[in-house]
Design a protein around this motif. Structure first.
Motif, PDB file in Angstrom:
ATOM      1  N   ARG A   1       0.844  -1.200   0.000  1.00 31.00           N
ATOM      2  CA  ARG A   1       0.000   0.000   0.000  1.00 31.00           C
ATOM      3  C   ARG A   1       0.884   1.258   0.000  1.00 31.00           C
ATOM      4  N   ASN A   2       1.916   1.263   0.887  1.00 31.71           N
ATOM      5  CA  ASN A   2       2.836   2.401   0.921  1.00 31.71           C
ATOM      6  C   ASN A   2       3.482   2.608  -0.441  1.00 31.71           C
ATOM      7  N   ALA A   3       3.866   1.470  -1.102  1.00 36.11           N
ATOM      8  CA  ALA A   3       4.509   1.557  -2.403  1.00 36.11           C
ATOM      9  C   ALA A   3       3.576   2.214  -3.423  1.00 36.11           C
TER      10      ALA A   3
ATOM     11  N   GLU B   1       1.061   4.179  -2.849  1.00 36.55           N
ATOM     12  CA  GLU B   1       0.870   5.578  -2.481  1.00 36.55           C
ATOM     13  C   GLU B   1       2.039   6.425  -2.970  1.00 36.55           C
ATOM     14  N   SER B   2       3.251   5.881  -2.762  1.00 38.93           N
ATOM     15  CA  SER B   2       4.442   6.637  -3.133  1.00 38.93           C
ATOM     16  C   SER B   2       4.467   6.893  -4.639  1.00 38.93           C
ATOM     17  N   ILE B   3       4.113   5.829  -5.423  1.00 43.72           N
ATOM     18  CA  ILE B   3       4.101   5.976  -6.888  1.00 43.72           C
ATOM     19  C   ILE B   3       3.055   7.033  -7.285  1.00 43.72           C
TER      20      ILE B   3
ATOM     21  N   ARG C   1       9.511  -3.541  -4.009  1.00 43.62           N
ATOM     22  CA  ARG C   1      10.238  -2.459  -4.670  1.00 43.62           C
ATOM     23  C   ARG C   1       9.250  -1.607  -5.453  1.00 43.62           C
ATOM     24  N   ASP C   2       9.364  -0.288  -5.259  1.00 40.44           N
ATOM     25  CA  ASP C   2       8.451   0.594  -6.006  1.00 40.44           C
ATOM     26  C   ASP C   2       9.246   1.611  -6.807  1.00 40.44           C
ATOM     27  N   SER C   3       8.533   2.340  -7.676  1.00 43.87           N
ATOM     28  CA  SER C   3       9.206   3.366  -8.485  1.00 43.87           C
ATOM     29  C   SER C   3       8.695   4.742  -8.059  1.00 43.87           C
ATOM     30  N   GLY C   4       8.537   4.872  -6.755  1.00 40.18           N
ATOM     31  CA  GLY C   4       7.973   6.109  -6.230  1.00 40.18           C
ATOM     32  C   GLY C   4       9.007   7.178  -5.961  1.00 40.18           C
ATOM     33  N   LYS C   5       8.685   8.036  -4.996  1.00 38.52           N
ATOM     34  CA  LYS C   5       9.535   9.209  -4.761  1.00 38.52           C
ATOM     35  C   LYS C   5      10.775   8.879  -3.909  1.00 38.52           C
ATOM     36  N   GLY C   6      10.820   7.689  -3.335  1.00 39.44           N
ATOM     37  CA  GLY C   6      11.986   7.308  -2.522  1.00 39.44           C
ATOM     38  C   GLY C   6      11.893   7.897  -1.124  1.00 39.44           C
ATOM     39  N   LEU C   7      12.972   7.687  -0.375  1.00 42.03           N
ATOM     40  CA  LEU C   7      12.963   8.111   1.030  1.00 42.03           C
ATOM     41  C   LEU C   7      13.952   9.253   1.216  1.00 42.03           C
TER      42      LEU C   7
ATOM     43  N   PHE D   1       3.836   7.089  14.805  1.00 41.08           N
ATOM     44  CA  PHE D   1       3.149   8.365  14.542  1.00 41.08           C
ATOM     45  C   PHE D   1       3.972   9.337  13.711  1.00 41.08           C
ATOM     46  N   PHE D   2       4.990   8.798  13.001  1.00 40.79           N
ATOM     47  CA  PHE D   2       5.697   9.673  12.051  1.00 40.79           C
ATOM     48  C   PHE D   2       5.133   9.410  10.667  1.00 40.79           C
ATOM     49  N   SER D   3       4.672  10.486  10.043  1.00 43.43           N
ATOM     50  CA  SER D   3       4.066  10.327   8.722  1.00 43.43           C
ATOM     51  C   SER D   3       4.290  11.602   7.926  1.00 43.43           C
ATOM     52  N   THR D   4       4.471  11.408   6.633  1.00 44.57           N
ATOM     53  CA  THR D   4       4.605  12.584   5.777  1.00 44.57           C
ATOM     54  C   THR D   4       3.284  12.860   5.051  1.00 44.57           C
ATOM     55  N   LYS D   5       2.304  12.014   5.364  1.00 38.84           N
ATOM     56  CA  LYS D   5       1.030  12.142   4.645  1.00 38.84           C
ATOM     57  C   LYS D   5       0.049  12.919   5.516  1.00 38.84           C
ATOM     58  N   ALA D   6      -0.818  13.679   4.811  1.00 39.62           N
ATOM     59  CA  ALA D   6      -1.783  14.534   5.518  1.00 39.62           C
ATOM     60  C   ALA D   6      -2.724  13.687   6.362  1.00 39.62           C
ATOM     61  N   ASP D   7      -3.144  12.540   5.774  1.00 37.39           N
ATOM     62  CA  ASP D   7      -4.080  11.699   6.509  1.00 37.39           C
ATOM     63  C   ASP D   7      -3.399  10.470   7.122  1.00 37.39           C
ATOM     64  N   GLY D   8      -2.049  10.481   7.098  1.00 37.08           N
ATOM     65  CA  GLY D   8      -1.308   9.279   7.579  1.00 37.08           C
ATOM     66  C   GLY D   8      -1.277   9.212   9.102  1.00 37.08           C
ATOM     67  N   MET D   9      -1.308   7.949   9.600  1.00 34.80           N
ATOM     68  CA  MET D   9      -1.240   7.745  11.050  1.00 34.80           C
ATOM     69  C   MET D   9       0.228   7.568  11.505  1.00 34.80           C
ATOM     70  N   GLY D  10       1.046   7.130  10.550  1.00 38.92           N
ATOM     71  CA  GLY D  10       2.473   6.930  10.891  1.00 38.92           C
ATOM     72  C   GLY D  10       2.716   5.752  11.815  1.00 38.92           C
ATOM     73  N   ILE D  11       1.807   4.773  11.766  1.00 36.08           N
ATOM     74  CA  ILE D  11       1.961   3.635  12.702  1.00 36.08           C
ATOM     75  C   ILE D  11       2.353   2.364  11.962  1.00 36.08           C
ATOM     76  N   GLY D  12       2.118   2.393  10.610  1.00 35.37           N
ATOM     77  CA  GLY D  12       2.272   1.165   9.818  1.00 35.37           C
ATOM     78  C   GLY D  12       3.663   0.543   9.905  1.00 35.37           C
ATOM     79  N   LEU D  13       4.706   1.305   9.574  1.00 32.19           N
ATOM     80  CA  LEU D  13       6.054   0.713   9.510  1.00 32.19           C
ATOM     81  C   LEU D  13       6.563   0.279  10.885  1.00 32.19           C
ATOM     82  N   SER D  14       6.215   1.083  11.893  1.00 32.47           N
ATOM     83  CA  SER D  14       6.670   0.706  13.241  1.00 32.47           C
ATOM     84  C   SER D  14       6.058  -0.624  13.652  1.00 32.47           C
TER      85      SER D  14
HETATM   86  P1  ADP Z   1       1.694   6.283   7.017  1.00 30.53           P
HETATM   87  O1  ADP Z   1       1.685   5.458   5.805  1.00 30.53           O
HETATM   88  O2  ADP Z   1       0.480   6.250   7.780  1.00 30.53           O
HETATM   89  O3  ADP Z   1       2.319   7.595   6.839  1.00 30.53           O
HETATM   90  P2  ADP Z   1       3.805   4.526   7.653  1.00 30.53           P
HETATM   91  O4  ADP Z   1       4.429   4.121   8.933  1.00 30.53           O
HETATM   92  O5  ADP Z   1       3.312   3.453   6.805  1.00 30.53           O
HETATM   93  O6  ADP Z   1       2.705   5.543   7.964  1.00 30.53           O
HETATM   94  O7  ADP Z   1       4.847   5.334   6.836  1.00 30.53           O
HETATM   95  C1  ADP Z   1       5.569   6.332   7.449  1.00 30.53           C
HETATM   96  C2  ADP Z   1       6.181   7.251   6.433  1.00 30.53           C
HETATM   97  O8  ADP Z   1       7.173   6.541   5.673  1.00 30.53           O
HETATM   98  C3  ADP Z   1       5.244   7.679   5.401  1.00 30.53           C
HETATM   99  O9  ADP Z   1       4.569   8.882   5.830  1.00 30.53           O
HETATM  100  C4  ADP Z   1       6.111   7.961   4.220  1.00 30.53           C
HETATM  101  O10 ADP Z   1       6.590   9.294   4.239  1.00 30.53           O
HETATM  102  C5  ADP Z   1       7.211   7.050   4.347  1.00 30.53           C
HETATM  103  N1  ADP Z   1       7.057   5.917   3.430  1.00 30.53           N
HETATM  104  C6  ADP Z   1       6.622   4.691   3.757  1.00 30.53           C
HETATM  105  N2  ADP Z   1       6.679   3.868   2.665  1.00 30.53           N
HETATM  106  C7  ADP Z   1       7.199   4.613   1.675  1.00 30.53           C
HETATM  107  C8  ADP Z   1       7.479   4.338   0.302  1.00 30.53           C
HETATM  108  N3  ADP Z   1       7.292   3.127  -0.270  1.00 30.53           N
HETATM  109  N4  ADP Z   1       7.978   5.371  -0.462  1.00 30.53           N
HETATM  110  C9  ADP Z   1       8.233   6.555   0.118  1.00 30.53           C
HETATM  111  N5  ADP Z   1       8.001   6.862   1.394  1.00 30.53           N
HETATM  112  C10 ADP Z   1       7.458   5.904   2.161  1.00 30.53           C
END
Ligand code: ADP
Length: 842
Positions: free
Chosen positions: A723-725, A727-729, A761-767, A779-792
């Motif tokens: 899903r993150n991938a 979104e990034s694309i 692997r995605d072809s999105g904006k990268g990190l 709770f770290f997220s770069t998205k307006a509606d993101g919770m920032g809990i997924g990766l943790s």
């Molecule tokens: P959320 O998706 O709710 O923001 P996540 O924990 O899933 O929370 O992701 C945290 C942050 O990691 C995202 O806000 C995003 O900025 C960055 N991120 C995660 N996956 C990717 C990805 N595939 N490409 C670029 N940035 C990513």
């Protein structure tokens, strides 16, 4: 060359002979000196012996010569005293008177008789005429007898004739020897030629007894000293005595037995008579040889004594060398000894101290020997105590185990020493004093203090430890060690120890499996390796204490060599509670995360459900209008109904999957097939991917092993990453051709164990770097509606499965072309059941 050298060079040569000899002697090896010193007297004795022999020989020869001279003199004297010449002259006179015809026969007879009377050795006189006839014969009147006695052909007769003829011819008196034969004593005949008016007219024959000549002629004083003998011209004995020569003794000592003899002819010339004198062997021979033998024996004895003395000296030298070696060895031992030694006489005066004693006290030997109490090494403060100790020591009250004292060094510092006293017994068995050995025990004392301090520290640490520690030997209920906490919890008995061992499920004795090489089952004794075996641990709940305990045991070899088991029990009740709370919380978090995910996915789900529902609606409307216009066959209706049912089924499936994903459930590890998990995750994420117009390529390697995981959680991780991938694309607004996500699942090996690697692997904006740093922060997220809990959450799921998660950017040159999230999870050993995995597809 310096001048001094030039001067000193010939100095050795210019030295006097005595100095040279001294030089030479000094240059010799001591061994050689010894030998020479031994040989010199021997050589001297031999030289002395040789000198004695030579002198003796010389004296003997001298004496012999002197004797020879004496013999010669006496023989000459004897020869004169024989007065043969005198007889001859008288007889010659008589013969002349006869020749001159002054005597007639009667005159002759009377003259002959008177001559025979006067000279007893003349035995007979005969007047023989020219025709061989005896005119007158007196005395033995031998000639006629000689003529008649001997047969005509026998030599005496011949000899007589020959003598007669010779006298006639030579006109000289002729002597004829008549040898001693069986009847007659030896005789000497003298033929005096008679010349009457220069014409031969016969002979005057005189017969002389050789014995008579000897008896009346040889002086008595000469016969007393020498063996005098009269010999004929051939050396045959006529009268007198001879000394036979002894051959045997002359072989040994030639000069002592050689007879001194001298012989000379008796005048007048032509008498053919020899007088010989032989010296009697003087007692000097006996004395001489006695002396010789005495000197010889003495020399031999001296030589023998010298050799014996030399051997004795050599033995003594050897003994002396052995003694020196022994003394050196003892001295070396004495000097290298680290224990101080002191000997005292019975009055308490020091008679001996060794090097170690001097070194320890700092006083010199000369300062200590002869000194008596108070000794310089007594500290002033301890003098009274030490004096009383010495008193005891001298009275024979000594402690066999020694006693400790303080000793003062010369520089004033003191040290602790232990003294041992023993009586000093000499070789005769009488006590001559006391011997004391002294050891510096400052260091042992310091070590002992250190040890006890460290022991105290060690005990303090162990006592203060918030873990109970106990040690007990195997197969015994004796308690070897227990710290304070153990005593608090279990008392002073080993029951608690044994109970902990039993409950923790740790073997209370090492395994005796023969396959285990660390145990020798035959001897029944564990090998050293047991003590090195790793700590075994277990967690138990002790109801009596009401505590959770972590019990760790370890084998160790106890100080007495016995194999013992150490048990360390730590109170982990609070940790246990915290863990339980954390588990509940993380479960709750996972659950809410799922809800959040689903919340976020709600519009997608609605969109997803919209399709089958619209389709169902359309089918239903179509069927209704066609039934109303009666344009539908039964067959068509059945087909439409079938399609409708399938759409409804699909809608139901979607709802079912979402429900099962969201449904709260306990973490449940089951043997799970990787490809099934992957395809279910893809199906869940598919809605989102399609909504964002993103394609998915996935590759799952064949024959992946079954994993022991909670499949729902792994699916959750995969869905999150996909899903993150997407979104990034979407955010990067890539053109359609680049809107691609790749999922790869391959086996790998991490740290020697097999694992399965998942990467998205995605072809999105990268990190961005700041994002990378805080990626797993809750709770770290770069998205307006993101919770920032997924990766943790993803990370904690992966790590709870003992795996690891990583993220990295993918570059196209310097430009970021996307990113890759990957994680691996080890394959738990549940049997590598080979499963047929679907072949790679897109
Ligand atoms: P959320 O998706 O709710 O923001 P996540 O924990 O899933 O929370 O992701 C945290 C942050 O990691 C995202 O806000 C995003 O900025 C960055 N991120 C995660 N996956 C990717 C990805 N595939 N490409 C670029 N940035 C990513």
């Amino acid at each position: 060359m310096p001048l001094t050298d030039l001067i000193s060079l010939p100095s050795a040569l210019s030295l006097p002979p005595v100095e040279q000899a001294k030089h030479w002697w000094k240059r010799q090896h001591p061994h050689r000196q010894d030998r020479l010193a031994m040989l010199a007297p021997l050589v001297a004795v031999l030289l002395f012996f040789a000198a004695i022999v030579t002198a003796f020989g010389y004296l003997r020869a001298e004496e012999f010569d002197r004797e020879q001279e004496a013999v010669q003199r006496d023989v000459e004297y004897t020869q004169q005293r024989l007065r043969l010449l005198e007889r001859q002259e008288q007889l010659t006179r008589l013969a002349r008177e006869v020749s001159n015809r002054e005597l007639d026969i009667e005159d002759f007879r009377s003259r002959a008789a008177s001559m025979l009377n006067q000279y007893p050795e003349i035995q007979g006189l005969a007047w023989i005429d020219e025709r061989h006839r005896v005119r007158v014969g007196t005395g033995t009147a031998i000639h006629p007898a000689a003529v008649s006695r001997a047969p005509a052909d026998q030599s005496p007769h011949l000899e007589n004739d020959r003598a007669y003829a010779s006298a006639k011819l030579s006109n000289q008196p002729i002597y004829l020897q008549r040898l001693r034969d069986s009847e007659f004593a030896p005789l000497m005949q003298i033929y005096f030629p008679l010349n009457e008016r220069n014409r031969f007219s016969g002979v005057l024959l005189a017969e002389l007894s050789v014995d008579g000549l000897y008896r009346y002629g040889v002086p008595d004083e000469v016969t007393a000293r020498y063996a005098i003998s009269l010999l004929d011209a051939n050396g045959a004995l006529l009268a007198g005595t001879v000394i036979p020569t002894r051959k045997v003794s002359s072989y040994w000592l030639p000069w002592t037995t050689r007879n001194n003899a001298y012989s000379m002819p008796v005048s007048p010339v032509g008498s053919g008579l020899l007088v010989r004198g032989q010296a009697y062997r003087a007692s000097l021979g006996v004395i001489g040889s006695g002396l010789f033998w005495l000197v010889g024996t003495l020399s031999v004895m001296t030589a023998w004594m010298l050799i014996a003395n030399w051997r004795h000296t050599r033995r003594r030298l050897q003994a002396q060398q052995a003694l020196v070696a022994e003394t050196n060895f003892r001295r070396a031992m004495e000097n290298s000894m680290l224990t101080g030694m002191r000997a005292m006489d019975l009055q308490g005066r020091i008679t001996y101290v060794n090097a170690a004693f001097c070194q320890m006290t700092g006083w010199h030997e000369s300062e200590l020997i002869g000194s008596s109490a108070p000794f310089p090494y007594w500290p002033e403060s301890d003098r009274e105590l030490l004096a009383s100790k010495l008193e005891e020591e001298l009275s024979g009250k000594f402690t066999p185990g020694g006693f400790q004292v303080r000793v003062k060094r010369r520089d004033g510092s003191t040290f602790d020493a232990r003294l041992y006293v023993a009586p000093l017994i000499d070789a005769m068995g009488t006590q001559t004093g006391w011997v004391t050995s002294m050891t510096d025990i400052t260091e042992p004392n310091r070590v002992r203090e250190q040890l006890s301090a460290s022991h105290q520290r060690f005990t303090a640490v162990l006592e203060a430890l918030d873990a109970s520690i106990s040690v007990a030997p195997l197969g015994s209920d004796e308690l070897l060690f227990a710290n304070k906490l153990y005593r608090q919890w279990f008392g002073t008995q080993a029951n608690g120890h044994l109970q902990l061992v039993a409950e923790a499920g740790v073997p209370s004795s090492p395994t005796t499996d023969d396959s285990d090489d660390s145990v020798d089952s035959l001897a029944g004794l564990p090998t050293d390796a047991i003590a090195d075996t790793e700590t075994e641990s277990g967690e138990i709940y002790d109801s009596a204490l009401g505590k959770w305990l972590e019990v760790r045991t370890r084998y160790l070899s106890w100080v007495d060599g016995r194999l013992a088991q150490m048990v360390i029990a730590t109170d982990i009740t609070s940790r246990r509670l915290a863990e339980e709370q954390a588990a509940t919380q993380s479960e709750r978090a996972a659950n809410s995360s799922r809800l959040i995910t689903m919340g976020e996915m709600a519009s997608s789900v609605a969109h997803e459900l919209n399709q089958p529902l619209t389709a169902i609606n359309n089918y239903c409307n179509g069927m209704v209008s066609r039934i109303k216009s009666k344009q539908i066959t039964e067959e068509d209706l059945l087909g439409a109904l079938d399609k409708t049912a399938r759409q409804a089924q699909r809608a139901g499936q979607i709802i079912q999957r979402i429900r099962s994903f969201v449904k709260r459930s306990e973490p449940n590890r089951t043997p799970s097939d990787v490809s099934v998990m992957v395809s279910e995750a893809i199906e869940l994420a598919d809605i989102e991917l399609r909504r964002r117009n993103v394609r998915l390529n996935h590759y799952v390697a064949a024959r992946l092993p079954t994993m022991l995981v909670d499949p729902i959680l792994i699916e959750q991780v995969l869905v999150n990453l996909l899903r993150n991938a997407a979104e990034s694309i979407d955010t990067a607004q890539r053109p359609t051709a680049q809107r691609l996500v790749e999922l790869r699942v391959v086996p790998t090996r991490i740290e020697g164990q097999s694992a399965i690697d998942f990467s998205v692997r995605d072809s999105g904006k990268g990190l961005a770097p700041e994002v990378m740093a805080r990626l797993y922060e809750a709770f770290f997220s770069t998205k307006a509606d993101g919770m920032g809990i997924g990766l943790s959450l993803c990370r904690s799921i992966v790590e709870s499965h003992l795996g690891r998660m990583t993220a990295e950017n993918i570059y196209n040159g310097a430009e970021v072309a996307g990113c890759r999230f990957s994680f691996w999870i080890p394959v738990a050993d549940i049997g590598t059941l080979a499963l047929e995995a679907p072949s790679p597809s897109t």
